[in-house]
Design an enzyme around this catalytic site. Structure first.
Site, PDB file in Angstrom:
ATOM      1  CG  ASP A 151      10.467 -34.859   7.494  1.00  0.00           C
ATOM      2  OD1 ASP A 151      11.695 -34.874   7.613  1.00  0.00           O
ATOM      3  OD2 ASP A 151       9.838 -33.800   7.220  1.00  0.00           O
ATOM      4  CG  ASP A 200      16.535 -34.569   7.229  1.00  0.00           C
ATOM      5  OD1 ASP A 200      15.913 -34.162   6.226  1.00  0.00           O
ATOM      6  OD2 ASP A 200      17.759 -34.491   7.339  1.00  0.00           O
TER       7      ASP A 200
HETATM    8  N1  ADE Z   1      10.593 -29.431   5.541  1.00  0.00           N
HETATM    9  C1  ADE Z   1       9.931 -30.493   6.035  1.00  0.00           C
HETATM   10  N2  ADE Z   1      10.769 -31.538   6.263  1.00  0.00           N
HETATM   11  C2  ADE Z   1      12.006 -31.113   5.897  1.00  0.00           C
HETATM   12  C3  ADE Z   1      13.291 -31.699   5.894  1.00  0.00           C
HETATM   13  N3  ADE Z   1      13.462 -32.956   6.322  1.00  0.00           N
HETATM   14  N4  ADE Z   1      14.333 -30.959   5.459  1.00  0.00           N
HETATM   15  C4  ADE Z   1      14.157 -29.688   5.051  1.00  0.00           C
HETATM   16  N5  ADE Z   1      12.967 -29.085   5.016  1.00  0.00           N
HETATM   17  C5  ADE Z   1      11.893 -29.779   5.447  1.00  0.00           C
END
Ligand code: ADE
Length: 283
Positions: free
Chosen positions: A220, A222
């Protein structure tokens, strides 16, 4: 007469993140429950072989995936893997991407970390009666085993799986994801990826004298990216599941590559580094 010493034997621990804890990659599997001075690992160790090379699998969050990142007993996990003779650890982890060019679904071989955890024990040398003696101040450059990283990068190349060759991972305490302001701040700090488990795993691996490399799956963006919805668990799990097969292939290929090389010097240097940076009190 050949005066060369035989290479030290190797054994490879594999710590599977969410979704990569499938024991099917091991032949001649045997479960082994290990106790450590630091308590219980996340689950039983699964010992076996990959193409004849001794390997041990451990599900970081337990095979039922019921241990959240703050509650993983990282010390017990690493100690247990060391205890059964591991010399190397190759692991997988799901991460958010803090960079446009690291797209969800991309693989990354990180080289450094920024630790934003707050609740985790990070040393085996804690002064307790059953722990190793002394106080250890271990250098964190380089944080990961450079040679093990190279193996992972070469494995990805051979398999024609694109992988970013460097990244700084920010590990947050969680279990919540970051706020948008935090996410922007981590980008400004030079973070490329963000997850909840690399610290203290990489730190403890180094303290245990193990050669540690990681394959991260960016799942992703974030929540820093303007005009986009932020990260959510469904997206993380889906993207991880869609890409975990690539990680599996890289790990299997890397096991073969590791087994074909002589690691004696690296293994001895890793242990020596710990000794050299541990004050015994008797000095
Ligand atoms: N694991 C997968 N995506 C994450 C994110 N955006 N922040 C922290 N841990 C994660």
């Amino acid at each position: 007469k050949d005066t060369n010493l035989d290479p030290l034997p190797i054994k490879i621990g594999i710590i599977g993140g969410s979704g990569l804890d499938d024991p099917d990659i091991l032949e001649q599997r045997q479960e082994r429950v290990v106790e450590t001075p630091y308590g219980e690992p996340s689950d039983a160790l699964i010992e076996g072989q990959i193409n004849g090379v001794p390997c041990v699998l451990l599900a970081r969050h337990g095979r039922k995936h019921d241990i959240m990142p703050s509650n993983v007993n990282y010390r017990a996990n690493i100690w247990a893997l060391r205890d059964v003779g591991c010399t190397h650890l190759i692991v997988s982890t799901a991460c958010g991407s803090l960079r446009e060019e690291i797209k969800p679904g991309n693989l990354v071989v990180p080289h450094d970390f920024i630790d934003r955890t707050t609740k985790r024990l990070q040393t085996f040398y804690d002064g307790k009666a059953q722990s190793p003696r002394g106080v250890c101040h271990l250098p964190m450059f380089p944080a990961f085993s450079e040679r093990t990283r190279n193996i992972l990068i070469e494995a990805a190349k051979e398999l024609e799986i694109p992988a970013h060759q460097k990244a700084t991972i920010v590990t947050i305490e969680g279990p919540r994801f970051s706020s948008r302001s935090e996410s922007h701040m981590f980008r400004q700090w030079g973070g490329d990826l963000i997850n909840m488990t690399t610290c203290p795993e990489v730190v403890l691996a180094k303290e245990a004298g193990l050669l540690y490399g990681s394959v991260a799956i960016a799942t992703d963006y974030d929540c820093w990216r303007m005009g986009c919805e932020g990260v959510n668990v469904q997206d993380v799990l889906r993207t991880f599941a869609e890409n975990v097969i690539k990680v599996k292939k890289i790990l299997v290929n890397a096991v073969g590559r590791i087994s074909k090389e002589d690691w004696s010097e690296d293994i001895l240097n890793a242990k020596q580094c710990v000794c050299n940076n541990t004050m015994s009190g008797a000095m």
